[in-house]
Design a protein around this motif. Structure first.
Motif, PDB file in Angstrom:
ATOM      1  N   LEU A  68       0.018   3.654   2.323  1.00 51.58           N
ATOM      2  CA  LEU A  68      -0.591   4.240   3.519  1.00 51.58           C
ATOM      3  C   LEU A  68       0.342   5.181   4.268  1.00 51.58           C
ATOM      4  O   LEU A  68      -0.109   5.998   5.067  1.00 51.58           O
ATOM      5  CB  LEU A  68      -1.062   3.134   4.462  1.00 51.58           C
ATOM      6  CG  LEU A  68      -2.476   2.608   4.220  1.00 51.58           C
ATOM      7  CD1 LEU A  68      -2.759   1.396   5.099  1.00 51.58           C
ATOM      8  CD2 LEU A  68      -3.504   3.693   4.498  1.00 51.58           C
ATOM      9  N   THR A  71       0.833  -1.197   0.000  1.00 51.62           N
ATOM     10  CA  THR A  71       0.000   0.000   0.000  1.00 51.62           C
ATOM     11  C   THR A  71       0.874   1.255   0.000  1.00 51.62           C
ATOM     12  O   THR A  71       2.093   1.181   0.134  1.00 51.62           O
ATOM     13  CB  THR A  71      -0.925   0.046   1.232  1.00 51.62           C
ATOM     14  OG1 THR A  71      -0.169   0.502   2.373  1.00 51.62           O
ATOM     15  CG2 THR A  71      -1.528  -1.322   1.528  1.00 51.62           C
ATOM     16  N   SER A 122      -1.590  -1.514  -4.341  1.00 47.71           N
ATOM     17  CA  SER A 122      -2.619  -0.474  -4.426  1.00 47.71           C
ATOM     18  C   SER A 122      -2.032   0.878  -4.781  1.00 47.71           C
ATOM     19  O   SER A 122      -2.751   1.769  -5.232  1.00 47.71           O
ATOM     20  CB  SER A 122      -3.394  -0.384  -3.110  1.00 47.71           C
ATOM     21  OG  SER A 122      -2.534  -0.038  -2.036  1.00 47.71           O
ATOM     22  N   ASP A 159      -0.099   3.750  -6.878  1.00 52.25           N
ATOM     23  CA  ASP A 159      -0.241   4.056  -8.300  1.00 52.25           C
ATOM     24  C   ASP A 159       1.121   3.995  -8.989  1.00 52.25           C
ATOM     25  O   ASP A 159       1.771   5.014  -9.229  1.00 52.25           O
ATOM     26  CB  ASP A 159      -0.874   5.433  -8.470  1.00 52.25           C
ATOM     27  CG  ASP A 159      -1.304   5.690  -9.906  1.00 52.25           C
ATOM     28  OD1 ASP A 159      -1.341   4.724 -10.691  1.00 52.25           O
ATOM     29  OD2 ASP A 159      -1.606   6.849 -10.232  1.00 52.25           O
ATOM     30  N   GLU A 166      -2.516   9.645   5.137  1.00 53.53           N
ATOM     31  CA  GLU A 166      -3.194   8.405   4.779  1.00 53.53           C
ATOM     32  C   GLU A 166      -4.335   8.642   3.803  1.00 53.53           C
ATOM     33  O   GLU A 166      -5.150   9.548   3.962  1.00 53.53           O
ATOM     34  CB  GLU A 166      -3.746   7.752   6.047  1.00 53.53           C
ATOM     35  CG  GLU A 166      -4.495   6.466   5.809  1.00 53.53           C
ATOM     36  CD  GLU A 166      -4.995   5.868   7.107  1.00 53.53           C
ATOM     37  OE1 GLU A 166      -6.130   5.359   7.106  1.00 53.53           O
ATOM     38  OE2 GLU A 166      -4.278   5.924   8.105  1.00 53.53           O
ATOM     39  N   SER A 167      -4.379   7.830   2.780  1.00 53.35           N
ATOM     40  CA  SER A 167      -5.454   7.894   1.800  1.00 53.35           C
ATOM     41  C   SER A 167      -6.587   6.988   2.240  1.00 53.35           C
ATOM     42  O   SER A 167      -6.355   5.834   2.619  1.00 53.35           O
ATOM     43  CB  SER A 167      -4.931   7.458   0.430  1.00 53.35           C
ATOM     44  OG  SER A 167      -5.994   7.116  -0.430  1.00 53.35           O
ATOM     45  N   GLN A 168      -7.808   7.499   2.189  1.00 54.98           N
ATOM     46  CA  GLN A 168      -8.947   6.663   2.562  1.00 54.98           C
ATOM     47  C   GLN A 168      -9.067   5.482   1.610  1.00 54.98           C
ATOM     48  O   GLN A 168      -9.449   4.386   2.021  1.00 54.98           O
ATOM     49  CB  GLN A 168     -10.239   7.479   2.543  1.00 54.98           C
ATOM     50  CG  GLN A 168     -11.457   6.716   3.062  1.00 54.98           C
ATOM     51  CD  GLN A 168     -11.279   6.274   4.495  1.00 54.98           C
ATOM     52  OE1 GLN A 168     -10.940   7.077   5.361  1.00 54.98           O
ATOM     53  NE2 GLN A 168     -11.533   4.998   4.768  1.00 54.98           N
ATOM     54  N   ARG A 169      -8.735   5.692   0.352  1.00 57.41           N
ATOM     55  CA  ARG A 169      -8.784   4.595  -0.613  1.00 57.41           C
ATOM     56  C   ARG A 169      -7.836   3.476  -0.195  1.00 57.41           C
ATOM     57  O   ARG A 169      -8.199   2.292  -0.213  1.00 57.41           O
ATOM     58  CB  ARG A 169      -8.429   5.104  -2.005  1.00 57.41           C
ATOM     59  CG  ARG A 169      -8.338   3.996  -3.052  1.00 57.41           C
ATOM     60  CD  ARG A 169      -7.947   4.553  -4.409  1.00 57.41           C
ATOM     61  NE  ARG A 169      -7.871   3.472  -5.391  1.00 57.41           N
ATOM     62  CZ  ARG A 169      -6.796   2.742  -5.617  1.00 57.41           C
ATOM     63  NH1 ARG A 169      -5.685   2.981  -4.907  1.00 57.41           N
ATOM     64  NH2 ARG A 169      -6.800   1.776  -6.518  1.00 57.41           N
ATOM     65  N   GLU A 170      -6.602   3.831   0.153  1.00 56.21           N
ATOM     66  CA  GLU A 170      -5.636   2.831   0.578  1.00 56.21           C
ATOM     67  C   GLU A 170      -6.123   2.107   1.835  1.00 56.21           C
ATOM     68  O   GLU A 170      -5.980   0.885   1.969  1.00 56.21           O
ATOM     69  CB  GLU A 170      -4.274   3.484   0.842  1.00 56.21           C
ATOM     70  CG  GLU A 170      -3.651   4.149  -0.357  1.00 56.21           C
ATOM     71  CD  GLU A 170      -2.975   3.170  -1.297  1.00 56.21           C
ATOM     72  OE1 GLU A 170      -2.697   2.039  -0.877  1.00 56.21           O
ATOM     73  OE2 GLU A 170      -2.739   3.539  -2.454  1.00 56.21           O
ATOM     74  N   ARG A 171      -6.684   2.863   2.768  1.00 59.15           N
ATOM     75  CA  ARG A 171      -7.204   2.255   3.994  1.00 59.15           C
ATOM     76  C   ARG A 171      -8.338   1.294   3.686  1.00 59.15           C
ATOM     77  O   ARG A 171      -8.419   0.200   4.257  1.00 59.15           O
ATOM     78  CB  ARG A 171      -7.667   3.352   4.954  1.00 59.15           C
ATOM     79  CG  ARG A 171      -8.429   2.860   6.172  1.00 59.15           C
ATOM     80  CD  ARG A 171      -7.592   1.970   7.072  1.00 59.15           C
ATOM     81  NE  ARG A 171      -6.611   2.724   7.832  1.00 59.15           N
ATOM     82  CZ  ARG A 171      -5.842   2.192   8.783  1.00 59.15           C
ATOM     83  NH1 ARG A 171      -5.940   0.902   9.058  1.00 59.15           N
ATOM     84  NH2 ARG A 171      -4.963   2.930   9.429  1.00 59.15           N
ATOM     85  N   ASP A 176     -13.595   0.172  -3.277  1.00 64.03           N
ATOM     86  CA  ASP A 176     -12.212  -0.096  -2.915  1.00 64.03           C
ATOM     87  C   ASP A 176     -12.112  -1.178  -1.850  1.00 64.03           C
ATOM     88  O   ASP A 176     -11.222  -2.037  -1.897  1.00 64.03           O
ATOM     89  CB  ASP A 176     -11.530   1.190  -2.437  1.00 64.03           C
ATOM     90  CG  ASP A 176     -11.327   2.192  -3.554  1.00 64.03           C
ATOM     91  OD1 ASP A 176     -10.958   1.763  -4.663  1.00 64.03           O
ATOM     92  OD2 ASP A 176     -11.542   3.391  -3.330  1.00 64.03           O
TER      93      ASP A 176
END
Length: 399
Positions: A79, A77, A140, A142, A85-90, A326
Motif C-alpha cells: 500500500l 501489503t 499481497s 507481487d 496506493e493500489s485499489q487492489r491492495e486496499r 480481491d
C-alpha cells in the motif's frame, strides 16, 4: 468460512458439481458468518462503520493492528508503493480487516505491514511478523514466496501468496488467487460435464510455458484432451488439421481479442462446429468483449463473492463500495485462520490442516490447496446474454 468434511468419499470432477449437487457434506464453524444474509438483514449500521470509512480514506500507516486475540495473523501489503496506493491492495486489506471484526471472536489479531512492495521492505516486514509470533502470513505484494520466507524464520508458518507469481508458490507457500488459466480449466470442466467431448483450445499469444503446463495438467485432471490446440491468431488450415476439426463441440478461448474472435468466426464459417457446440471463455474476458455478437451465448467461469451474502453486504455497508474478488480474498485469509482455530484450537493453523482434501468454504466460494501449493477454487458459470452476464449455475459449495 466453513470447513467441508465429506460424509462419504466424493469423486473428483466438475460433473459432481453440476450433475445433481447431492453431496453429503458436514459444514463446521462459520457458515452463517460467511454466506446467506440478505442486504435487508444488514440494514442497521454498526457503530464502527463511520470510523471504518474514515480510516479507509486515510493514508495507511506502516504497521496496523486489528483485534486483540492471542492467535496472530500477518498481512504484508504494498500500500505504500511509490506509484501510489493500489485499489487492489486496499481491497485485500479492507476485506481482511472486516473479517477479523466479524469472525475473530476474541481469538485472532491481524497484524498488517504496509510496505512499498520492495523485496527489502517485505523481508523486514516478514521478520517483524515472525518476531510477533504470527501463525500465518499472507503477502499481497507481487513477490516470490522466498522473499517472505527469508524473513519468517519459523518454517512451519504457512505463507499465502496473492501476487501474480503465486501460481508457482514454492518454498512451502500456498497460492491464494485464481487466474485466467484456472478459469479456463473450470469452464472446460463444465462443458465436459454437460457431455462435450471434442475440444479445441485457442491459446493466447502471451501464454507462458508455465501457464501452458498448468492448463494441460488441469484439463487432463478432468479427462479433457483437446483434439487441437492452436494459436488464437489462426486455426491451421492444412488437411491434417481439417480432419481433426470435424464436429468440434467445445471451444475454449482464454482471450477474447480480435485474434480469438476471428478464429472462432472461421471455425463457424467452415462448418467445423457441431450444432450443440459450446464456447467457453475465461476471467480474462473484459466487459467490452461481452457485447461482441460473435461471443454471444458463450460461457464464463468467474470467481468472486456471492452477491447478497453477509460478507458483501457488510463490506458495502462499512466501506461504501462493492466487494470484489480481491476483497473476498482478503476476507478469506482471516476467515481461513478463524475457522482453523475454532475447530482445531490455537495450534490448528499448519500446513497439514491447509492441505485438507475436503477444502474450505469462504466468501469466494469453495477452495482447497493441492500438495504443490496451488489452489483450486469453485466458480459460478455465467452465459453472455444480450451483452451481459447471466448466471447459469452458482458456484458449488463443495468439492
Amino acid at each position: 468460512m466453513s470447513f467441508m468434511n465429506s460424509i462419504h468419499p466424493v469423486p473428483r470432477g466438475r460433473a459432481r458439481h453440476y450433475a445433481g449437487r447431492a453431496l453429503g457434506v458436514l459444514l463446521l464453524g462459520l457458515v452463517a458468518s460467511c454466506q446467506g444474509a440478505s442486504q435487508d438483514a444488514m440494514s442497521v449500521e454498526p457503530p464502527q462503520a463511520a470510523q471504518a470509512r474514515r480510516a479507509a480514506l486515510s493514508k495507511p500507516r506502516a504497521q496496523e493492528t486489528f483485534g486483540s486475540g492471542p492467535v496472530r495473523v500477518g498481512l504484508i501489503t504494498a500500500l505504500l508503493a511509490s506509484a501510489g496506493e493500489s485499489q487492489r491492495e486496499r481491497d485485500i486489506r479492507d476485506g481482511a480487516v472486516l473479517a477479523v471484526d466479524e469472525l475473530g471472536s476474541g481469538q485472532l489479531s491481524l497484524q498488517i505491514e504496509n510496505t512499498d512492495g520492495s523485496s527489502e521492505q517485505i523481508q523486514e516486514a516478514a521478520k517483524r511478523l515472525s518476531d510477533q509470533g504470527v501463525r500465518l502470513v499472507a503477502v499481497s505484494a507481487d513477490v516470490r514466496t522466498t522473499v517472505a520466507r527469508e524473513g519468517v524464520r519459523a518454517k512451519d508458518v504457512p505463507i499465502l501468496v496473492l501476487g501474480s507469481t503465486s501460481s508457482q508458490p514454492g518454498e512451502g507457500g500456498f497460492s491464494f488467487i485464481s487466474d485466467r488459466i484456472d478459469s479456463a480449466v473450470e469452464g472446460a470442466s463444465y462443458a465436459a460435464a454437460s457431455g462435450r467431448k471434442r475440444f479445441i483450445l485457442l491459446a493466447p499469444a502471451d501464454m507462458t510455458a508455465a501457464e501452458r503446463h498448468r492448463l494441460d495438467r488441469g484439463l487432463a485432471g478432468y479427462g479433457i484432451k483437446p483434439v487441437l490446440t492452436a494459436g488464437a491468431a489462426s486455426v491451421p488450415g492444412d488437411a491434417s488439421a481439417r480432419a481433426k476439426l470435424k464436429d468440434i463441440d467445445a471451444v475454449v478461448s482464454i482471450g477474447a481479442g480480435e485474434a480469438e474472435v476471428g478464429s472462432l468466426s472461421a471455425l463457424r464459417a467452415n462448418g467445423h462446429l457441431a450444432a450443440n457446440a459450446i464456447v467457453v471463455g475465461s476471467s480474462q474476458w473484459t466487459p467490452a468483449s461481452y457485447r461482441l455478437p460473435e461471443l454471444a451465448r458463450s460461457h464464463l467461469c468467474l470467481f468472486g463473492p456471492e452477491n447478497g451474502s453477509r460478507m458483501t453486504a457488510s463490506f458495502r455497508q462499512r466501506y461504501e463500495r462493492a466487494a470484489n474478488l480481491d476483497a473476498a480474498y482478503g476476507f478469506d485469509i482471516v476467515a481461513l485462520a478463524a475457522g482453523l482455530v475454532r475447530t482445531q484450537g490455537e495450534s490448528g493453523i499448519n500446513r497439514q490442516a491447509l492441505l485438507s482434501p475436503n477444502g474450505f468454504l469462504g466468501a469466494a466460494a469453495a477452495f482447497r490447496f493441492e500438495k504443490d501449493g496451488s489452489v483450486r477454487r469453485t466458480c459460478a458459470i455465467y452465459q453472455l446474454v444480450d451483452g451481459t452476464l447471466s448466471l447459469a449455475d452458482p458456484a458449488p459449495r463443495s468439492f
